[in-house]
Design a protein around this motif. Structure first.
Motif, PDB file in Angstrom:
ATOM      1  N   GLU A   3       0.805  -1.205   0.000  1.00  0.00           N
ATOM      2  CA  GLU A   3       0.000   0.000   0.000  1.00  0.00           C
ATOM      3  C   GLU A   3       0.845   1.265   0.000  1.00  0.00           C
ATOM      4  O   GLU A   3       0.316   2.360  -0.130  1.00  0.00           O
ATOM      5  N   ARG A   4       2.142   1.140   0.146  1.00  0.00           N
ATOM      6  CA  ARG A   4       3.040   2.292   0.117  1.00  0.00           C
ATOM      7  C   ARG A   4       3.711   2.365  -1.261  1.00  0.00           C
ATOM      8  O   ARG A   4       4.498   1.502  -1.607  1.00  0.00           O
ATOM      9  N   ASN A  64      -0.744   9.963   3.540  1.00  0.00           N
ATOM     10  CA  ASN A  64      -1.881   9.490   2.773  1.00  0.00           C
ATOM     11  C   ASN A  64      -1.928  10.227   1.432  1.00  0.00           C
ATOM     12  O   ASN A  64      -1.861  11.448   1.386  1.00  0.00           O
TER      13      ASN A  64
END
Length: 157
Positions: A3-4, A64
């Motif tokens: 997810e990064r 985010n």
């Protein structure tokens, strides 16, 4: 880890390295002008590498990266393929017509195509505005000693 998006930071750094490498092939300082053509390219390459490192640090810290809502955007409307095609044609037209039609006609036509891509239906007005801008630019570059060809090469001028 999935997810990064570290690949984005790596891409920005790699892009900066390409700019930096290409800048090393150009002279950094000139004889008459203090700065050579490679100096600005070096700055851009260095800036890209710095921003890529900052981006990697933000990703590491868990920043985010959700898309933000834009003002006056209708998300339910699909993108206009015809507008994209017209803008692409306006940007690509000089490759095909600059040597035969010259700067003024090519820049005017590019302006009209791009204005149409942005939903302008005032063809005569856009042609006049594009012609005035291109004439001013052509004359200004001529005063600076930058040759852009004749005024209208197709007419022999």
């Amino acid at each position: 880890m999935a997810e990064r998006p570290y690949w984005i930071a790596a891409g920005v750094i790699a892009f900066g390295l390409v700019w930096f490498y290409q800048a090393s092939l150009l002279p950094q300082f000139a004889q008459y002008a203090e700065l050579g053509p490679g100096f600005t390219v070096t700055l851009v390459g260095g800036g890209l590498m710095i921003f890529g490192a900052i981006l990697a640090f933000q990703i590491y810290r868990g920043q985010n990266f959700d898309p933000q809502d834009a003002e006056d955007v209708a998300n339910d409307v699909p993108p206009s393929r015809s507008a994209l095609a017209l803008a692409t044609a306006g940007a690509g037209l000089p490759i095909l017509t600059m040597t035969t039609l010259g700067f003024v006609i090519t820049a005017t036509a590019s302006f009209v195509l791009t204005a149409r891509a942005f939903q302008s239906h005032r063809y005569v007005f856009n042609t006049v505005v594009g012609a005035v801008f291109s004439l001013v630019c052509w004359y200004g570059f001529r005063l600076l000693g930058v040759p852009l060809g004749g005024l209208l090469p197709i007419a022999g001028l």
